[in-house]
Each structure stands twice: as structure tokens, then as C-alpha cells.
Scaffold this active site. Sequence first.
Site, PDB file in Angstrom:
ATOM      1  N   ARG A  27       0.856  -1.186   0.000  1.00 44.06           N
ATOM      2  CA  ARG A  27       0.000   0.000   0.000  1.00 44.06           C
ATOM      3  C   ARG A  27       0.890   1.234   0.000  1.00 44.06           C
ATOM      4  O   ARG A  27       1.704   1.411   0.914  1.00 44.06           O
ATOM      5  CB  ARG A  27      -0.914  -0.013   1.241  1.00 44.06           C
ATOM      6  CG  ARG A  27      -1.714   1.255   1.374  1.00 44.06           C
ATOM      7  CD  ARG A  27      -2.621   1.280   2.609  1.00 44.06           C
ATOM      8  NE  ARG A  27      -3.257   2.567   2.677  1.00 44.06           N
ATOM      9  CZ  ARG A  27      -3.232   3.385   3.733  1.00 44.06           C
ATOM     10  NH1 ARG A  27      -2.647   3.029   4.863  1.00 44.06           N
ATOM     11  NH2 ARG A  27      -3.816   4.558   3.675  1.00 44.06           N
TER      12      ARG A  27
ATOM     13  N   HIS B 258      -3.380  10.885   0.670  1.00 43.99           N
ATOM     14  CA  HIS B 258      -2.833  10.726   2.023  1.00 43.99           C
ATOM     15  C   HIS B 258      -2.269  12.090   2.437  1.00 43.99           C
ATOM     16  O   HIS B 258      -1.089  12.245   2.697  1.00 43.99           O
ATOM     17  CB  HIS B 258      -1.774   9.626   2.025  1.00 43.99           C
ATOM     18  CG  HIS B 258      -1.451   9.064   3.375  1.00 43.99           C
ATOM     19  ND1 HIS B 258      -1.540   7.730   3.679  1.00 43.99           N
ATOM     20  CD2 HIS B 258      -1.020   9.657   4.515  1.00 43.99           C
ATOM     21  CE1 HIS B 258      -1.183   7.507   4.925  1.00 43.99           C
ATOM     22  NE2 HIS B 258      -0.853   8.675   5.472  1.00 43.99           N
TER      23      HIS B 258
ATOM     24  N   GLU C  46      -7.620   8.215   6.323  1.00 38.99           N
ATOM     25  CA  GLU C  46      -7.896   8.853   7.619  1.00 38.99           C
ATOM     26  C   GLU C  46      -8.468  10.272   7.491  1.00 38.99           C
ATOM     27  O   GLU C  46      -7.857  11.240   7.981  1.00 38.99           O
ATOM     28  CB  GLU C  46      -6.631   8.886   8.479  1.00 38.99           C
ATOM     29  CG  GLU C  46      -6.087   7.509   8.808  1.00 38.99           C
ATOM     30  CD  GLU C  46      -4.865   7.555   9.729  1.00 38.99           C
ATOM     31  OE1 GLU C  46      -4.391   8.662  10.047  1.00 38.99           O
ATOM     32  OE2 GLU C  46      -4.388   6.481  10.127  1.00 38.99           O
TER      33      GLU C  46
ATOM     34  N   ASN D 174      -7.347   1.629   9.967  1.00 37.72           N
ATOM     35  CA  ASN D 174      -6.051   1.832  10.613  1.00 37.72           C
ATOM     36  C   ASN D 174      -6.280   1.829  12.116  1.00 37.72           C
ATOM     37  O   ASN D 174      -7.062   2.648  12.625  1.00 37.72           O
ATOM     38  CB  ASN D 174      -5.439   3.173  10.213  1.00 37.72           C
ATOM     39  CG  ASN D 174      -5.080   3.239   8.738  1.00 37.72           C
ATOM     40  OD1 ASN D 174      -5.131   2.240   8.029  1.00 37.72           O
ATOM     41  ND2 ASN D 174      -4.707   4.416   8.281  1.00 37.72           N
TER      42      ASN D 174
ATOM     43  N   TYR E 157      -4.404   1.925  15.932  1.00 40.26           N
ATOM     44  CA  TYR E 157      -3.189   2.115  16.732  1.00 40.26           C
ATOM     45  C   TYR E 157      -3.438   1.870  18.215  1.00 40.26           C
ATOM     46  O   TYR E 157      -2.651   1.211  18.873  1.00 40.26           O
ATOM     47  CB  TYR E 157      -2.600   3.521  16.485  1.00 40.26           C
ATOM     48  CG  TYR E 157      -1.945   3.584  15.114  1.00 40.26           C
ATOM     49  CD1 TYR E 157      -0.641   3.163  14.920  1.00 40.26           C
ATOM     50  CD2 TYR E 157      -2.660   4.001  13.996  1.00 40.26           C
ATOM     51  CE1 TYR E 157      -0.053   3.158  13.666  1.00 40.26           C
ATOM     52  CE2 TYR E 157      -2.083   3.998  12.737  1.00 40.26           C
ATOM     53  CZ  TYR E 157      -0.775   3.568  12.576  1.00 40.26           C
ATOM     54  OH  TYR E 157      -0.203   3.549  11.332  1.00 40.26           O
TER      55      TYR E 157
ATOM     56  N   GLU F 277      -3.359  -0.181   8.234  1.00 44.00           N
ATOM     57  CA  GLU F 277      -2.177   0.272   9.001  1.00 44.00           C
ATOM     58  C   GLU F 277      -2.242  -0.322  10.390  1.00 44.00           C
ATOM     59  O   GLU F 277      -3.317  -0.315  11.027  1.00 44.00           O
ATOM     60  CB  GLU F 277      -2.115   1.796   9.159  1.00 44.00           C
ATOM     61  CG  GLU F 277      -1.766   2.539   7.904  1.00 44.00           C
ATOM     62  CD  GLU F 277      -1.664   4.050   8.130  1.00 44.00           C
ATOM     63  OE1 GLU F 277      -1.411   4.485   9.280  1.00 44.00           O
ATOM     64  OE2 GLU F 277      -1.857   4.775   7.135  1.00 44.00           O
TER      65      GLU F 277
HETATM   66  O1  IFM Z   1       2.337   8.053   9.893  1.00 51.10           O
HETATM   67  C1  IFM Z   1       0.965   8.003  10.101  1.00 51.10           C
HETATM   68  C2  IFM Z   1       0.234   7.769   8.802  1.00 51.10           C
HETATM   69  O2  IFM Z   1       0.542   8.742   7.864  1.00 51.10           O
HETATM   70  C3  IFM Z   1      -1.248   7.787   9.023  1.00 51.10           C
HETATM   71  N1  IFM Z   1      -1.636   6.879  10.087  1.00 51.10           N
HETATM   72  C4  IFM Z   1      -0.899   6.958  11.324  1.00 51.10           C
HETATM   73  C5  IFM Z   1       0.590   6.899  11.061  1.00 51.10           C
HETATM   74  C6  IFM Z   1       1.372   6.996  12.376  1.00 51.10           C
HETATM   75  O3  IFM Z   1       1.097   8.188  13.014  1.00 51.10           O
END
Ligand code: IFM
Length: 444
Positions: free
Chosen positions: A78, A122, A167, A290, A292, A352
Site C-alpha cells: 500500500r 494521504h 484517515e 487503521n 493504533y 495500518e
Molecule cells: O504516519 C501516520 C500515517 O501517515 C497515518 N496513520 C498513522 C501513522 C502513524 O502516526
Amino acid sequence: MDSLPSFPSTFLWGVSTASYQIEGAANEDGRGRSIWDTFSHAPGRTRDGDTGDVACDHYHRWPEDVALLGDLGVGAYRFSIAWPRIQPDGAGPANPKGLDFYDRLVDELVARGITPVPTLFHWDLPQTLEDAGGWLNRDTSYRFAEYAAVVADRLGDRVGRWITLNEPIVHMAQGYAFGTHAPGRELMFDALPVAHHQLLGHGLAVRALRAGGASEVMITNNCTPVLPASDSEADQTAAAIYDGFHNRLFLDPVLIGEYPPLVGPPDDAPYVHDGDREIIATPLDALGINYYNPTRVAAAPDGSPLPFEMLPIEGVPTTAFGWPVVPGGLRDLLVGLRDRYATALPPIYITESGCSTADEVTPEGRIHDTARIDYLDGHLRALHEAIGAGVDVRGYFVWSLLDNFEWAEGYHQRFGLVRVDYDTQLRTPKDSFSWLRAALRAQS
Ligand code: IFM
């Protein structure tokens, strides 16, 4: 460490990057200026004044980077396409050299049997469009669809899977509400038209990509499970509002054709036109997520400009960025999405997942990033649990292949499976790269 459980044989394993974070070559081959060029060059906007002018020099070193992908053994890559390389001013005829760059990249990926998964946006919006209002201006949605058509026309014979936006919540919140990302506007709640225009651009782009022959189109949202700080009504309400902004604002309209209560545009919002909701809800083939970390939310203290407050999650490890590491949050998020959207939820790709680590290079030149290995191992086990619970997840992409430009943090956060020495551009696979390669071999 025990080996990972088996994932479905068709499961897509990949890694992710983004154009402004790795490409560099900011002024080459006709690339136009993006909002991130402007923002990062403005004093005080990024840590140490770092910019993406050179970044990982991927624009010149892409063959080496694609060779790394081959060595890693992933089935998919990606990456994002820099809109200002394709249309330097965000409209009009394509810049042939910009298209040529991605054409060569796609050819090399395909030759190696790696599926290209491009993201169209992006965050590196052409500055000319920002000068005309950026995503506050409805016209940007239509320019985005034209750009999508231009790219699909050139790459669509080899690219079937596409991601429209990355995002949009982060771009709206950090870029237009709080001003911590480009374009650096501080509009707070007046940033809401940015949500609508990104979503409208997404829907129009889905249609343009389909017309260009795309077989699988998705949007990538950053999603977080929201944990109310207590059972109190005030904390529960604050958590629902936060969930509305972070998750539902960009999922409900796409999946069920309605904005969520409390946080969506008001019914009489002049920027929401008849027919927009239908365009935004153009059915998708898949959804990119994504993930985290979860977010713990309480009612805002008196006098706060926001209706919620984010609190730390106690008792868990944190990444170098200070983000809590909660692998089970990925499972909870996915199961929660399935429960909320039921049959409206398309198949999911985790587009992600990863962490920043405080890497050190040993005298032998090794990087023992055990925290990243633990992170990936834990999240993949949680993902496997979600699949076991019946959530249709089709792939997992690690963020990121390379250490790269982490937006306002500049080069201070390292998310890569591969270390980049920014003085020499030397690439050094970290221990996590070897771990993932072995894990992928064990899956096949
Ligand atoms: O680096 C970023 C990415 O561009 C978008 N998602 C989160 C990542 C980490 O912060």
C-alpha cells in the site's frame, strides 16, 4: 515466542507507506507544491523544522525499496500517490513524468507478484486547491474525482484495488480544526464541511474508479475503540460524542448513508446538497481500518472548548510516541464494528498497524526492535481472535516499511521495519523485518 496461529490462505499480507512521508524529490519532474511543503517550511510547524523535501529519497531509490518488499515476502504494497505530482495545480492535464513514476513502480511490483494498493489521498493536497479553500470548498471534491479518473486511466490495467482517502478524520481534525497538521487551520467545529467534502470526494472517486475498471475500492479510516472513563452519565455521553467524531462521522455516511446524531452536519447545513448522501454511500467492496490504540474519554472539565477530555490508559506499555499498546483493542474494535453495522459492513483490511520505537543501532549495525515484534505479534493474535469471532478481515498491512517523515513529529518517530539513516539513506532491516519474514513464510 510461539508461532502465530494460521490465517486464511487467501489472507493478504502487506506493508504501507505514504507519498509525502517517503518520496522526497519535492521539486522534481514537475511536481507541484502541496500543503505539506508549505506547512513544513513554515517556522515552528514541525519538530526541528523537519520537512519532506528529501525524506527517504524513495523517488530515486524505489527499486531498492521494492526489492526490500520482495525480500520481506509480502503479497501487497500500500503506497499513496502524490496528487501534486499528477496534477501540479490540482486540476487540468496530467503531468506525464508524475504518472510515469507510479507506472514504473506498479510495473515492478506486478513483476514481483506484489499487489499494488494505491491510496489516492494521504494528505498532500495541491497548494493551489488549498488557496481556493481546500476541503472547505466543494469544488475540491470534484477535482478529486477528476484526479482519480486520470490515475485510474493510466494504472487501471494493472491496479484493481484502490483506496480513496486515508484517515479523513485526522486530516479534518489536525489539519483544519486544531491546526497541528497542514494546512494548519484552527477552525474547531467550523471544520465540519471538510468532513462532508472529503466524503463527497470519496463517493465521486469511487464512481470514477469503477468507471476506470477498478475491482475493489475502499476508504481507509482511522478507528479507535472508545473507553468511557467511568459509568457516570457525563462520561458515557462524552465517550459517545468522541466515538461519533472519531469513528462514526466517517463510517455511518459511507456504510448506511446517514450522518451520526450529535456530531454530523445539521439538517439545514448549506454545504450538504440533495443527492450528496447517495453519492457518499456508493457501495464499497471493502473497508480499510487503521488501528493504533483505544481512547479513554471523560467529560470535559469546565471551560473546555471541547465536549470531551482524553485520559491516559493506565497500566499498559506505551510506544516511543507515548501511545498505549492494547492489542485486544483491535479485536474489540472489529467485533464492535461488526455488531454496529452488521450486514452493512463490507470485508475489512487492516491497512495500518504498527508502532514507533526508540531504536538504537548496535556496534554491529543491528536494530533489536523487540518492542515492535511484541506489538505486531500481539496485534496479529488479536486480529486472529476477531476473525475467529466471525469478522470478515481479509488482510493486514504493517505501518510502515521504512522509517519516515512522521508529520509534525518530523523524523523523531521511527515506525519502520527498515531503519533509514537520513544522512546516508542507508536502509537496514530491523529484527522486526526478519521476524515478519519468518512469520509470513510460516503462513505459506
Ligand atoms: O504516519 C501516520 C500515517 O501517515 C497515518 N496513520 C498513522 C501513522 C502513524 O502516526
